[in-house]
Each structure stands twice: as C-alpha cells, then as structure tokens.
Design a protein around this motif. Structure first.
Motif: not given
Ligand code: SAM
Length: 267
Positions: A221, A225, A238, A248, A254
């Motif tokens: 989400n 996350g 990963i 993020s 992503a």
């Molecule tokens: N605050 C959230 C967290 O702690 O996971 C951020 C969520 S991010 C905006 C939304 C989704 O994008 C994550 O749950 C993951 O599936 C993916 N995502 C975004 N950046 C990522 C990264 N650097 N590595 C892995 N997955 C990422």
C-alpha cells in the motif's frame, strides 16, 4: 436497433450513464465508462460487452463509428447519437471526448489461475488506494506482457473513471482478480514458483534476483507498505536502492521497474 437521438443532458439514459462516475452505481450496475474511440475499439477487439455507445451526431457516417454501433447492437446494447451538450455532461471536462462507451465490468477469481503454467506472472497489489497508480500498473502489466493483477482486500475501484483513463485501454487485456488477504494466503500456499515481496527494509537488491517461474510479485500500500502477513509468505523480498533523500518510490514506478527487471530475463 437504430441509434437513438438524444439532445437533452437531462434525458434519463444520459443521467444513468453520468451516474457511473459514482462507485456505488458502478457496483449496482456492473458497468463502467470508457472515454475515447481508441479505448472503445480496444474493448470491442477484445470482446468486451458494450452496453451503450454515445457519439457526436456529426461523426455518425464514420466507418469506425458504424462498426461500434453494429458491435453494440450485437451485444444487445443501445447506440446514442448525441450533441455537444450531452457529451459535455458525460465526458471529462479538461479534454472532452466525442465517443463514450459503457462496458460490462469483469472480475476474476483466483481459482481461474492455472498454477501449473510456469510461463505466468501476476502482480499482487495490497490495498492500493490511488486510481492513477492502479491504472498505470495495469497499463504496465499489459506492456511488459504479464498475466494479470490480483487486488487484495479493500483497493480503489479498477473501473473508476480515473483508473480507466490511466490504463489507456489496457483494462481490457489485463485480467483483474480479487481476493481477501486470507483467501490469497491460503491459495498461494502451493504456488510452485517464487513469491517476491518488495520492501524498503530488504537487503536484497532487485538486480540480484532471477525469479523461479511462475511468479507472484507483491507490492504494498502507498502509505503502509507491504503487510507483515504478505512479507511472511514471500520466498524473497527485494529492494530498489534509494540513493538520494527520497525514502521510497511511487508505487506504480516501483512496480514498473521491478516488472521489467524480473520478467525481461525470461523473454
Ligand atoms: N512508507 C511505505 C513503506 O514503508 O513501505 C512506503 C510505501 S511505497 C510508497 C509503496 C510500495 O511501493 C511499497 O510497499 C513497495 O511495494 C514499493 N516500493 C516503493 N519504493 C520501494 C523501494 N525502494 N524498494 C522496494 N519497494 C518499493
């Protein structure tokens, strides 16, 4: 049946079509709106059921429009010839379209997935909230050649106007599966390939992994996350390295990066 000419935006059929911008009405009717000739033709070519086609009366002699009208009739639907006023009522304000289709929604069950087909890959989205993200992901799944999206628990509506716009017609070629978290966990128990989670906390760089097919790629989400529950069933988690100050990536960005990185080596 001959097309019906409608010139009043307060015509009850037009009001019904307009009401499909509300989730409640989409749920009650099982229908959704598609804007633009290109996306409507995409739906026709993939055999979706067309309940209404509304087009500007000036375009009634165009071959594409005649094809849409005949397809709509074959689906038992109704073709509507309309004017600017009516189109303005049912179309987007910023970039009004001269063709609007109303199609039947299609949701699939997990039991329809053949777990023994090792060429398959599905993207699992947990409680995705932003329709723009969901639509962009559906378009990317289509582009990369993956096989469907699995929506877990309360997600935004894949048939909202915003989501459909973002799919650019790919909604018709990407099967949409829905499941609760418990249903998904129990269904995934005997999955024979990899189930890859994506988390900021993982120490495994996405480029280090070559997944075993068939693949389930799980994305979390936008705020919370990926849940502990889904991390718990992942064969690997990963991470995409975050080298600057951003903590993020946007969910759809992503997903796009992971999909291409994980699926391209199979091609
Ligand atoms: N605050 C959230 C967290 O702690 O996971 C951020 C969520 S991010 C905006 C939304 C989704 O994008 C994550 O749950 C993951 O599936 C993916 N995502 C975004 N950046 C990522 C990264 N650097 N590595 C892995 N997955 C990422």
């Amino acid at each position: 049946m001959h097309p019906k000419l409608i010139t009043s935006p307060s015509n009850p059929i037009i009001k019904d079509i307009k009401s499909l911008d509300q989730r409640k009405r989409r749920k009650e009717t099982g229908l959704f709106l598609v804007e633009g000739l290109r996306s409507v033709i995409e739906g026709m070519e993939l055999g979706a059921s067309l309940k209404y086609i509304a087009y500007h009366t000036d375009s009634k002699e165009k071959e594409d429009i005649k094809r849409c009208v005949s397809y709509c009739n074959n689906c038992g639907g109704l073709a509507l010839e309309v004017n600017d006023l009516v189109l303005e009522k049912i179309s987007r304000k910023d970039n009004p379209q001269s063709v609007i289709g109303v199609f039947e929604q299609k949701f699939h069950k997990l039991s329809e997935i053949n777990k023994n087909d090792t060429n398959r890959s599905y993207i699992v989205l947990e409680q995705v909230r932003d329709p723009g993200n969901l639509g962009t992901i559906i378009r990317t799944i289509d582009a990369v050649g993956a096989d469907g999206v699995i929506l877990i628990d309360q997600c935004c509506d894949p048939y909202s106007v915003e989501c459909i716009r973002a799919t650019m017609g790919s909604t018709f070629s990407v099967p949409i599966f829905t499941a609760t978290l418990d249903e998904f966990k129990s269904w995934a128990k005997d999955w024979t390939g990899d189930i890859i989670g994506t988390t900021l906390q993982s120490s495994i760089d996405f480029r280090e992994v070559t997944p075993k097919k068939p693949l389930l790629l799980m994305m979390g989400n936008e705020q919370a996350g990926l849940s502990e529950d889904l991390r718990g069933i992942a064969t690997t988690c990963i991470r995409l390295p975050m080298n600057g100050r951003a903590d993020s990536l946007n969910l759809s960005v992503a997903t796009g990066i992971c999909l291409y990185a994980l699926l391209e080596p199979w091609k």
